[in-house]
Scaffold this motif. Sequence first.
Motif, PDB file in Angstrom:
ATOM      1  N   ALA A  14      -1.020   3.387   5.752  1.00 12.70           N
ATOM      2  CA  ALA A  14      -0.335   4.143   7.132  1.00 12.70           C
ATOM      3  C   ALA A  14       0.080   2.956   7.408  1.00 12.70           C
ATOM      4  O   ALA A  14      -0.379   2.055   7.814  1.00 12.70           O
ATOM      5  CB  ALA A  14      -1.292   4.836   7.259  1.00 12.70           C
ATOM      6  N   VAL A  15       1.096   2.897   7.334  1.00  9.26           N
ATOM      7  CA  VAL A  15       2.427   1.967   8.693  1.00  9.26           C
ATOM      8  C   VAL A  15       2.945   2.742  10.519  1.00  9.26           C
ATOM      9  O   VAL A  15       3.701   3.524  10.107  1.00  9.26           O
ATOM     10  CB  VAL A  15       3.764   1.584   7.782  1.00  9.26           C
ATOM     11  CG1 VAL A  15       3.836   0.501   8.504  1.00  9.26           C
ATOM     12  CG2 VAL A  15       3.041   0.619   6.776  1.00  9.26           C
ATOM     13  N   GLU A  16       2.360   1.664  11.260  1.00  5.24           N
ATOM     14  CA  GLU A  16       3.039   2.232  12.369  1.00  5.24           C
ATOM     15  C   GLU A  16       4.541   1.979  12.472  1.00  5.24           C
ATOM     16  O   GLU A  16       4.586   1.171  12.232  1.00  5.24           O
ATOM     17  CB  GLU A  16       1.817   1.955  13.375  1.00  5.24           C
ATOM     18  CG  GLU A  16       0.548   2.409  13.785  1.00  5.24           C
ATOM     19  CD  GLU A  16       0.500   3.744  14.174  1.00  5.24           C
ATOM     20  OE1 GLU A  16       1.055   4.445  14.828  1.00  5.24           O
ATOM     21  OE2 GLU A  16      -0.621   4.457  13.243  1.00  5.24           O
ATOM     22  N   ARG A  41       0.119   1.996  -7.498  1.00  4.88           N
ATOM     23  CA  ARG A  41       1.248   2.850  -6.834  1.00  4.88           C
ATOM     24  C   ARG A  41       0.708   2.776  -5.551  1.00  4.88           C
ATOM     25  O   ARG A  41      -0.306   3.500  -4.828  1.00  4.88           O
ATOM     26  CB  ARG A  41       0.819   4.430  -7.469  1.00  4.88           C
ATOM     27  CG  ARG A  41       1.514   3.841  -8.945  1.00  4.88           C
ATOM     28  CD  ARG A  41       0.788   5.130  -9.831  1.00  4.88           C
ATOM     29  NE  ARG A  41       1.359   5.316 -11.427  1.00  4.88           N
ATOM     30  CZ  ARG A  41       0.115   4.324 -12.230  1.00  4.88           C
ATOM     31  NH1 ARG A  41      -0.648   3.780 -11.913  1.00  4.88           N
ATOM     32  NH2 ARG A  41       0.768   4.482 -13.252  1.00  4.88           N
ATOM     33  N   LEU A  42       1.815   2.254  -4.152  1.00 10.75           N
ATOM     34  CA  LEU A  42       1.637   2.756  -3.299  1.00 10.75           C
ATOM     35  C   LEU A  42       2.757   3.457  -2.760  1.00 10.75           C
ATOM     36  O   LEU A  42       3.753   3.662  -2.377  1.00 10.75           O
ATOM     37  CB  LEU A  42       1.745   1.748  -2.367  1.00 10.75           C
ATOM     38  CG  LEU A  42       1.080   0.427  -3.598  1.00 10.75           C
ATOM     39  CD1 LEU A  42       0.808  -1.315  -2.205  1.00 10.75           C
ATOM     40  CD2 LEU A  42      -1.250   0.431  -2.349  1.00 10.75           C
ATOM     41  N   LEU A  43       1.922   4.501  -1.920  1.00  9.14           N
ATOM     42  CA  LEU A  43       3.229   5.793  -0.762  1.00  9.14           C
ATOM     43  C   LEU A  43       2.672   4.970   0.769  1.00  9.14           C
ATOM     44  O   LEU A  43       1.302   5.267   1.066  1.00  9.14           O
ATOM     45  CB  LEU A  43       1.952   6.921  -1.150  1.00  9.14           C
ATOM     46  CG  LEU A  43       2.613   7.096  -2.536  1.00  9.14           C
ATOM     47  CD1 LEU A  43       2.075   8.593  -3.122  1.00  9.14           C
ATOM     48  CD2 LEU A  43       3.986   7.304  -2.976  1.00  9.14           C
ATOM     49  N   PHE A  44       3.409   4.904   1.416  1.00 13.48           N
ATOM     50  CA  PHE A  44       4.038   4.595   2.996  1.00 13.48           C
ATOM     51  C   PHE A  44       3.878   5.752   3.938  1.00 13.48           C
ATOM     52  O   PHE A  44       4.901   5.896   3.746  1.00 13.48           O
ATOM     53  CB  PHE A  44       4.487   3.433   2.945  1.00 13.48           C
ATOM     54  CG  PHE A  44       4.088   2.096   1.888  1.00 13.48           C
ATOM     55  CD1 PHE A  44       3.816   0.766   3.274  1.00 13.48           C
ATOM     56  CD2 PHE A  44       4.546   2.160   0.488  1.00 13.48           C
ATOM     57  CE1 PHE A  44       3.275   0.027   2.398  1.00 13.48           C
ATOM     58  CE2 PHE A  44       4.466   1.604   0.054  1.00 13.48           C
ATOM     59  CZ  PHE A  44       3.617  -0.382   0.676  1.00 13.48           C
ATOM     60  N   ARG A  45       3.347   5.716   4.238  1.00 16.79           N
ATOM     61  CA  ARG A  45       3.376   7.000   5.258  1.00 16.79           C
ATOM     62  C   ARG A  45       3.678   6.531   6.799  1.00 16.79           C
ATOM     63  O   ARG A  45       2.990   5.620   7.177  1.00 16.79           O
ATOM     64  CB  ARG A  45       1.961   8.090   5.066  1.00 16.79           C
ATOM     65  CG  ARG A  45       1.741   8.605   6.586  1.00 16.79           C
ATOM     66  CD  ARG A  45       0.646   9.771   6.345  1.00 16.79           C
ATOM     67  NE  ARG A  45      -0.213   8.469   7.145  1.00 16.79           N
ATOM     68  CZ  ARG A  45      -1.210   8.751   8.378  1.00 16.79           C
ATOM     69  NH1 ARG A  45      -0.344   9.496   9.027  1.00 16.79           N
ATOM     70  NH2 ARG A  45      -1.651   8.194   8.979  1.00 16.79           N
ATOM     71  N   THR A  46       4.927   6.555   6.609  1.00 18.83           N
ATOM     72  CA  THR A  46       5.405   6.085   8.465  1.00 18.83           C
ATOM     73  C   THR A  46       5.191   6.985   9.599  1.00 18.83           C
ATOM     74  O   THR A  46       5.694   6.420  10.921  1.00 18.83           O
ATOM     75  CB  THR A  46       6.602   5.247   8.083  1.00 18.83           C
ATOM     76  OG1 THR A  46       7.502   6.428   7.785  1.00 18.83           O
ATOM     77  CG2 THR A  46       6.630   4.416   6.815  1.00 18.83           C
ATOM     78  N   GLN A  47       5.551   8.539   9.503  1.00 17.90           N
ATOM     79  CA  GLN A  47       5.728   9.243  10.513  1.00 17.90           C
ATOM     80  C   GLN A  47       6.842   8.637  10.818  1.00 17.90           C
ATOM     81  O   GLN A  47       7.259   8.794  12.633  1.00 17.90           O
ATOM     82  CB  GLN A  47       4.784   9.441  11.080  1.00 17.90           C
ATOM     83  CG  GLN A  47       3.480  10.081  10.288  1.00 17.90           C
ATOM     84  CD  GLN A  47       2.441  10.858  11.050  1.00 17.90           C
ATOM     85  OE1 GLN A  47       1.959  10.437  12.142  1.00 17.90           O
ATOM     86  NE2 GLN A  47       1.127  11.066  10.502  1.00 17.90           N
ATOM     87  N   ILE A  78       6.892   2.315  -5.460  1.00 14.30           N
ATOM     88  CA  ILE A  78       6.750   2.990  -4.105  1.00 14.30           C
ATOM     89  C   ILE A  78       6.775   4.069  -3.991  1.00 14.30           C
ATOM     90  O   ILE A  78       8.229   4.313  -3.928  1.00 14.30           O
ATOM     91  CB  ILE A  78       6.318   1.458  -3.301  1.00 14.30           C
ATOM     92  CG1 ILE A  78       7.855   1.131  -3.494  1.00 14.30           C
ATOM     93  CG2 ILE A  78       5.965   0.034  -3.424  1.00 14.30           C
ATOM     94  CD1 ILE A  78       8.303   0.349  -2.524  1.00 14.30           C
ATOM     95  N   GLY A  79       6.386   5.174  -2.386  1.00 14.66           N
ATOM     96  CA  GLY A  79       7.021   5.505  -1.979  1.00 14.66           C
ATOM     97  C   GLY A  79       6.596   5.281  -0.266  1.00 14.66           C
ATOM     98  O   GLY A  79       6.220   4.813  -0.256  1.00 14.66           O
ATOM     99  N   ILE A  80       8.156   5.929   0.036  1.00 12.80           N
ATOM    100  CA  ILE A  80       8.165   6.026   1.278  1.00 12.80           C
ATOM    101  C   ILE A  80       8.554   7.100   1.631  1.00 12.80           C
ATOM    102  O   ILE A  80       9.476   7.664   1.978  1.00 12.80           O
ATOM    103  CB  ILE A  80       8.443   4.794   1.833  1.00 12.80           C
ATOM    104  CG1 ILE A  80       9.026   4.714   3.100  1.00 12.80           C
ATOM    105  CG2 ILE A  80       9.889   4.757   1.288  1.00 12.80           C
ATOM    106  CD1 ILE A  80       9.397   3.591   3.982  1.00 12.80           C
ATOM    107  N   ASP A  81       8.135   7.807   3.424  1.00 16.79           N
ATOM    108  CA  ASP A  81       8.886   9.014   3.655  1.00 16.79           C
ATOM    109  C   ASP A  81       9.819   8.968   5.287  1.00 16.79           C
ATOM    110  O   ASP A  81       9.646   9.519   5.254  1.00 16.79           O
ATOM    111  CB  ASP A  81       6.960   9.415   4.510  1.00 16.79           C
ATOM    112  CG  ASP A  81       6.834   8.946   5.481  1.00 16.79           C
ATOM    113  OD1 ASP A  81       7.353   7.986   6.374  1.00 16.79           O
ATOM    114  OD2 ASP A  81       6.407   9.226   6.652  1.00 16.79           O
ATOM    115  N   THR A  82      10.775   7.888   4.504  1.00 16.94           N
ATOM    116  CA  THR A  82      11.678   7.874   5.081  1.00 16.94           C
ATOM    117  C   THR A  82      12.641   8.078   4.291  1.00 16.94           C
ATOM    118  O   THR A  82      13.181   7.954   2.977  1.00 16.94           O
ATOM    119  CB  THR A  82      11.748   6.070   5.914  1.00 16.94           C
ATOM    120  OG1 THR A  82      11.023   4.974   4.527  1.00 16.94           O
ATOM    121  CG2 THR A  82      11.016   6.024   6.425  1.00 16.94           C
ATOM    122  N   PRO A  83      14.275   7.996   4.180  1.00 16.42           N
ATOM    123  CA  PRO A  83      14.990   7.790   3.672  1.00 16.42           C
ATOM    124  C   PRO A  83      15.394   7.395   2.669  1.00 16.42           C
ATOM    125  O   PRO A  83      16.740   6.882   2.260  1.00 16.42           O
ATOM    126  CB  PRO A  83      16.791   7.960   4.993  1.00 16.42           C
ATOM    127  CG  PRO A  83      15.925   8.442   6.145  1.00 16.42           C
ATOM    128  CD  PRO A  83      15.050   8.100   6.055  1.00 16.42           C
TER     129      PRO A  83
END
Length: 108
Positions: A14-16, A41-47, A78-83
């Motif tokens: 989780a990243v603010e 394997r890392l998934l980044f949750r930024t919201q 790696i994964g990220i919830d951004t474009p």
Amino acid sequence: MALDAYVGPCEVVAVEPAKTRTPRLISPEDCAAALARGAKRLLFRTQSQPDPDHFNTDFVAFAAAAVAAMGKAGVVLIGIDTPSVDPFESKDLPAHHELFRYGIRNLE
């Protein structure tokens, strides 16, 4: 392309998002705890894309140094919830280049 990198255990980090309209870059320090635990394997949750009906350009992205730190630690995905893994305004795409350099797969 082999699918091995996409299958297996992962860790969510989780990243603010930034408190200002300036895009925040994920740093090596943001990844350090997961890397210390040996995550591959890392998934980044930024919201930082809260409204699916509105595209904002100040989403969280990666600093090239963070991608390099993950590559040196043997991260395969790696994964990220951004474009994008790079900031919206980036022309030289340093995070993408580091992904390629280390052979890390990404999910955007």
